[in-house]
Design a protein around this motif. Structure first.
Motif, PDB file in Angstrom:
ATOM      1  N   VAL A 183       0.835  -1.203   0.000  1.00  0.00           N
ATOM      2  CA  VAL A 183       0.000   0.000   0.000  1.00  0.00           C
ATOM      3  C   VAL A 183       0.868   1.250   0.000  1.00  0.00           C
ATOM      4  O   VAL A 183       0.603   2.217  -0.724  1.00  0.00           O
ATOM      5  CB  VAL A 183      -0.943   0.004   1.223  1.00  0.00           C
ATOM      6  N   LEU A 184       1.921   1.230   0.806  1.00  0.00           N
ATOM      7  CA  LEU A 184       2.815   2.389   0.877  1.00  0.00           C
ATOM      8  C   LEU A 184       3.596   2.578  -0.418  1.00  0.00           C
ATOM      9  O   LEU A 184       3.798   3.712  -0.872  1.00  0.00           O
ATOM     10  CB  LEU A 184       3.783   2.228   2.052  1.00  0.00           C
ATOM     11  N   VAL A 185       4.035   1.479  -1.025  1.00  0.00           N
ATOM     12  CA  VAL A 185       4.751   1.584  -2.302  1.00  0.00           C
ATOM     13  C   VAL A 185       3.862   2.240  -3.345  1.00  0.00           C
ATOM     14  O   VAL A 185       4.291   3.139  -4.088  1.00  0.00           O
ATOM     15  CB  VAL A 185       5.218   0.192  -2.780  1.00  0.00           C
ATOM     16  N   SER A 186       2.614   1.821  -3.409  1.00  0.00           N
ATOM     17  CA  SER A 186       1.677   2.406  -4.378  1.00  0.00           C
ATOM     18  C   SER A 186       1.462   3.888  -4.107  1.00  0.00           C
ATOM     19  O   SER A 186       1.412   4.697  -5.046  1.00  0.00           O
ATOM     20  CB  SER A 186       0.336   1.665  -4.317  1.00  0.00           C
ATOM     21  N   ARG A 187       1.342   4.249  -2.828  1.00  0.00           N
ATOM     22  CA  ARG A 187       1.122   5.656  -2.501  1.00  0.00           C
ATOM     23  C   ARG A 187       2.339   6.501  -2.846  1.00  0.00           C
ATOM     24  O   ARG A 187       2.215   7.634  -3.343  1.00  0.00           O
ATOM     25  CB  ARG A 187       0.779   5.799  -1.017  1.00  0.00           C
ATOM     26  N   PHE A 188       3.534   5.976  -2.592  1.00  0.00           N
ATOM     27  CA  PHE A 188       4.743   6.699  -2.975  1.00  0.00           C
ATOM     28  C   PHE A 188       4.777   6.921  -4.483  1.00  0.00           C
ATOM     29  O   PHE A 188       5.098   8.022  -4.957  1.00  0.00           O
ATOM     30  CB  PHE A 188       5.990   5.926  -2.532  1.00  0.00           C
ATOM     31  N   LYS A 189       4.456   5.899  -5.247  1.00  0.00           N
ATOM     32  CA  LYS A 189       4.477   6.031  -6.707  1.00  0.00           C
ATOM     33  C   LYS A 189       3.467   7.067  -7.181  1.00  0.00           C
ATOM     34  O   LYS A 189       3.739   7.839  -8.112  1.00  0.00           O
ATOM     35  CB  LYS A 189       4.206   4.668  -7.352  1.00  0.00           C
ATOM     36  N   GLU A 190       2.307   7.099  -6.551  1.00  0.00           N
ATOM     37  CA  GLU A 190       1.288   8.086  -6.911  1.00  0.00           C
ATOM     38  C   GLU A 190       1.779   9.507  -6.643  1.00  0.00           C
ATOM     39  O   GLU A 190       1.615  10.400  -7.478  1.00  0.00           O
ATOM     40  CB  GLU A 190       0.001   7.824  -6.119  1.00  0.00           C
ATOM     41  N   GLU A 191       2.383   9.699  -5.477  1.00  0.00           N
ATOM     42  CA  GLU A 191       2.861  11.028  -5.116  1.00  0.00           C
ATOM     43  C   GLU A 191       4.041  11.463  -5.982  1.00  0.00           C
ATOM     44  O   GLU A 191       4.162  12.633  -6.338  1.00  0.00           O
ATOM     45  CB  GLU A 191       3.270  11.049  -3.633  1.00  0.00           C
ATOM     46  N   ILE A 192       4.902  10.526  -6.317  1.00  0.00           N
ATOM     47  CA  ILE A 192       6.040  10.841  -7.189  1.00  0.00           C
ATOM     48  C   ILE A 192       5.538  11.307  -8.547  1.00  0.00           C
ATOM     49  O   ILE A 192       6.030  12.298  -9.110  1.00  0.00           O
ATOM     50  CB  ILE A 192       6.955   9.612  -7.336  1.00  0.00           C
ATOM     51  N   LEU A 194       2.490  12.502  -9.197  1.00  0.00           N
ATOM     52  CA  LEU A 194       1.714  13.731  -8.998  1.00  0.00           C
ATOM     53  C   LEU A 194       2.618  14.950  -8.919  1.00  0.00           C
ATOM     54  O   LEU A 194       2.272  16.029  -9.430  1.00  0.00           O
ATOM     55  CB  LEU A 194       0.885  13.606  -7.719  1.00  0.00           C
ATOM     56  N   ARG A 195       3.785  14.799  -8.306  1.00  0.00           N
ATOM     57  CA  ARG A 195       4.715  15.916  -8.127  1.00  0.00           C
ATOM     58  C   ARG A 195       5.775  15.987  -9.222  1.00  0.00           C
ATOM     59  O   ARG A 195       6.713  16.789  -9.126  1.00  0.00           O
ATOM     60  CB  ARG A 195       5.398  15.804  -6.762  1.00  0.00           C
ATOM     61  N   SER A 196       5.643  15.112 -10.234  1.00  0.00           N
ATOM     62  CA  SER A 196       6.599  15.077 -11.366  1.00  0.00           C
ATOM     63  C   SER A 196       8.028  14.869 -10.871  1.00  0.00           C
ATOM     64  O   SER A 196       8.967  15.541 -11.313  1.00  0.00           O
ATOM     65  CB  SER A 196       6.496  16.377 -12.179  1.00  0.00           C
ATOM     66  N   LEU A 197       8.194  13.902  -9.984  1.00  0.00           N
ATOM     67  CA  LEU A 197       9.509  13.605  -9.415  1.00  0.00           C
ATOM     68  C   LEU A 197      10.129  12.342 -10.011  1.00  0.00           C
ATOM     69  O   LEU A 197      11.089  11.807  -9.464  1.00  0.00           O
ATOM     70  CB  LEU A 197       9.394  13.450  -7.893  1.00  0.00           C
ATOM     71  N   VAL A 242       2.799   9.642   3.616  1.00  0.00           N
ATOM     72  CA  VAL A 242       3.679   9.648   2.437  1.00  0.00           C
ATOM     73  C   VAL A 242       3.879  11.052   1.874  1.00  0.00           C
ATOM     74  O   VAL A 242       5.025  11.460   1.606  1.00  0.00           O
ATOM     75  CB  VAL A 242       3.154   8.680   1.360  1.00  0.00           C
ATOM     76  N   PRO A 243       2.828  11.857   1.661  1.00  0.00           N
ATOM     77  CA  PRO A 243       3.059  13.217   1.157  1.00  0.00           C
ATOM     78  C   PRO A 243       3.959  14.034   2.075  1.00  0.00           C
ATOM     79  O   PRO A 243       4.790  14.822   1.596  1.00  0.00           O
ATOM     80  CB  PRO A 243       1.636  13.813   1.084  1.00  0.00           C
ATOM     81  N   LEU A 244       3.814  13.844   3.389  1.00  0.00           N
ATOM     82  CA  LEU A 244       4.651  14.573   4.332  1.00  0.00           C
ATOM     83  C   LEU A 244       6.108  14.143   4.230  1.00  0.00           C
ATOM     84  O   LEU A 244       7.014  14.990   4.277  1.00  0.00           O
ATOM     85  CB  LEU A 244       4.142  14.330   5.755  1.00  0.00           C
ATOM     86  N   LEU A 245       6.358  12.845   4.071  1.00  0.00           N
ATOM     87  CA  LEU A 245       7.732  12.367   3.939  1.00  0.00           C
ATOM     88  C   LEU A 245       8.381  12.917   2.668  1.00  0.00           C
ATOM     89  O   LEU A 245       9.559  13.273   2.670  1.00  0.00           O
ATOM     90  CB  LEU A 245       7.751  10.835   3.913  1.00  0.00           C
ATOM     91  N   ILE A 246       7.620  12.986   1.600  1.00  0.00           N
ATOM     92  CA  ILE A 246       8.174  13.528   0.359  1.00  0.00           C
ATOM     93  C   ILE A 246       8.417  15.022   0.476  1.00  0.00           C
ATOM     94  O   ILE A 246       9.495  15.520   0.133  1.00  0.00           O
ATOM     95  CB  ILE A 246       7.239  13.222  -0.831  1.00  0.00           C
ATOM     96  N   GLN A 247       7.425  15.740   0.980  1.00  0.00           N
ATOM     97  CA  GLN A 247       7.535  17.193   1.056  1.00  0.00           C
ATOM     98  C   GLN A 247       8.572  17.639   2.073  1.00  0.00           C
ATOM     99  O   GLN A 247       9.415  18.485   1.782  1.00  0.00           O
ATOM    100  CB  GLN A 247       6.166  17.799   1.408  1.00  0.00           C
ATOM    101  N   GLN A 248       8.518  17.085   3.278  1.00  0.00           N
ATOM    102  CA  GLN A 248       9.395  17.547   4.343  1.00  0.00           C
ATOM    103  C   GLN A 248      10.767  16.889   4.325  1.00  0.00           C
ATOM    104  O   GLN A 248      11.785  17.571   4.385  1.00  0.00           O
ATOM    105  CB  GLN A 248       8.730  17.298   5.705  1.00  0.00           C
ATOM    106  N   HIS A 249      10.800  15.554   4.228  1.00  0.00           N
ATOM    107  CA  HIS A 249      12.097  14.867   4.318  1.00  0.00           C
ATOM    108  C   HIS A 249      12.869  14.931   2.996  1.00  0.00           C
ATOM    109  O   HIS A 249      14.011  15.373   2.954  1.00  0.00           O
ATOM    110  CB  HIS A 249      11.906  13.414   4.727  1.00  0.00           C
ATOM    111  N   ILE A 250      12.237  14.472   1.918  1.00  0.00           N
ATOM    112  CA  ILE A 250      12.967  14.356   0.654  1.00  0.00           C
ATOM    113  C   ILE A 250      13.234  15.719   0.015  1.00  0.00           C
ATOM    114  O   ILE A 250      14.345  15.991  -0.456  1.00  0.00           O
ATOM    115  CB  ILE A 250      12.197  13.444  -0.310  1.00  0.00           C
ATOM    116  N   LEU A 251      12.240  16.585  -0.013  1.00  0.00           N
ATOM    117  CA  LEU A 251      12.392  17.864  -0.705  1.00  0.00           C
ATOM    118  C   LEU A 251      13.014  18.948   0.172  1.00  0.00           C
ATOM    119  O   LEU A 251      13.731  19.811  -0.320  1.00  0.00           O
ATOM    120  CB  LEU A 251      11.040  18.341  -1.227  1.00  0.00           C
TER     121      LEU A 251
END
Length: 403
Positions: A183-192, A194-197, A242-251
């Motif tokens: 479930v988390l892998v799918s959500r990460f892929k969706e967010e990636i 969505l954010r053109s990453l 997942v969106p928080l990890l991408i926005q805050q941690h990764i970006l």
């Protein structure tokens, strides 16, 4: 905490042949075999344990890209598993005393013809990839790359760029990981997407990394603000995180402490101290920001009061300063409304000033604040007076309507 015996080779665990307490070994995950309430994000043990300091010390992580999680047995060193993972694991154990870095081995998904093909090896924090390792190459690879810290001559190391996310999805090892991971892998892929990453952030399911009870378990490798490559572990990750990890941690490079388990290169004690210091620092910063906001507000109020303009502060009760607001509310309500509109609709500072001068009977002359003593520009003073007057009139009118 469940220690993963197949991951640490310089200090192998004494429980290498024992089963982890509370996990589901040798029991593959079948569709419909579990539910979210039993093994997923709604399970009873979700977010019930402390996370910091739950990552055993190590300073190098090797990922072997190999097949799909549904093909992974409970243990990668199983005799009936494909030769490549089994031989790589055996070679690491054999050279254990010669490897000068505590090294973890984890399997991640690999598909021929994609970004990560079967046999690819990713090494962190080195941020390099070797392509298409075969069981014939294992001994040479381990000796040259992991023992001697050199290069494997038959292959060419490729530099990795961006951030790499690994999510434990090892369902045959523990059902909680098997339910939460995909479930988390799918959500990460969706967010990636969505954010053109794409091409900047990569996500892959991986085998057991230790700590089944903290599923969903996530590891993020990437460069910090100072260029250092770090590997941060997160636990109890839910899809909404997942969106928080991408926005805050990764970006932004900011640690999410509520989900943080630890970090590659730190001992368990150092991980807990690291978080304590980080929380203390964040607390100090928050306090300073609040104080700055109050100081800014106080300065504005003081300036308005010193120039005969009213300012009203709401603190549960309507408490207004002793200034012209008290006079303004006794004026004719129609006059107040007209005055407010004139100020709001004025197209220039000069127009607003002329309207205020002609209509106001309560303006008072006071000394300027110390920090204005050096100002001699009439335009600057007039602009500030207009701003304060506008606040006074609007607040007075609202106050009158309440009465």
């Amino acid at each position: 905490m469940d220690r993963e015996e197949s991951l640490s080779f310089t200090v192998p665990s004494s429980s290498s042949s024992s089963s982890a307490s509370g996990s589901f070994h040798n029991d593959g995950l079948l569709i419909g075999d579990s539910s979210d309430s039993d093994f997923g994000f709604s399970r009873l043990d979700f977010r019930q344990s402390s996370l910091p300091g739950t990552v055993e010390f190590y300073n190098r992580h090797v990922f072997l890209c190999y097949k799909n999680p549904r093909f992974w047995p409970p243990r990668i060193q199983a005799a009936d598993f494909d030769r490549l993972p089994r031989l790589l694991y055996a070679a690491l154990l054999t050279n254990n005393t010669l490897i000068n870095k505590e090294t973890r081995l984890t399997i991640c998904e690999g598909h021929d013809g994609t970004e990560t093909s079967n046999g690819d090896v990713l090494i962190f924090p080195d941020m390099i990839r070797y392509r298409r390792l075969t069981h014939f190459d294992v001994e040479t690879f381990v000796e040259e790359v992991l023992v001697k810290d050199g290069e494997w001559l038959p292959g060419t190391p490729e530099t990795l760029h961006g951030s790499y996310v690994f999510v434990c999805s090892h369902g045959s090892r523990d059902r909680r990981c098997g339910v939460c991971g995909p479930v988390l892998v799918s959500r990460f892929k969706e967010e990636i997407e969505l954010r053109s990453l794409q091409g900047k952030v990569f996500v892959s399911p991986c085998s057991h990394i230790g700590g089944h009870e903290y599923a969903g378990n996530v590891i993020i490798f990437g460069s910090s603000m100072n260029g250092e490559v770090t590997g941060h572990w997160y636990g109890y990750v839910a899809p909404d995180d997942v969106p928080l990890l991408i926005q805050q941690h990764i970006l932004k490079g900011e640690i999410i402490d509520s989900l943080w388990r630890g970090q590659m290169g730190l001992s368990e004690y150092e991980q807990m101290k690291e978080q304590e210091q980080r929380l203390l620092l964040n607390g100090i910063r928050s306090s300073e920001e609040s104080s700055a906001a109050y100081r800014s507000q106080d300065n504005f109020v003081s300036f308005c009061q010193s120039n005969g303009v009213g300012y009203c502060q709401e603190n549960g009760d309507s408490a207004c300063s002793q200034n012209t607001v008290l006079v303004e509310k006794r004026k004719n309500p129609d006059a107040i409304e007209v005055e407010a509109k004139l100020i709001a609709d004025s197209n220039s500072t000069e127009t607003a000033i002329s309207k205020i001068k002609s209509g106001k009977e309560t303006s008072r002359k006071v000394h300027s604040m110390t920090w204005l003593d050096g100002w001699e520009q009439e335009d600057t003073y007039a602009a500030l007076a207009v701003a304060c007057a506008a606040v006074s009139v609007v607040v007075a009118y609202k106050f009158y309507k309440v009465l």
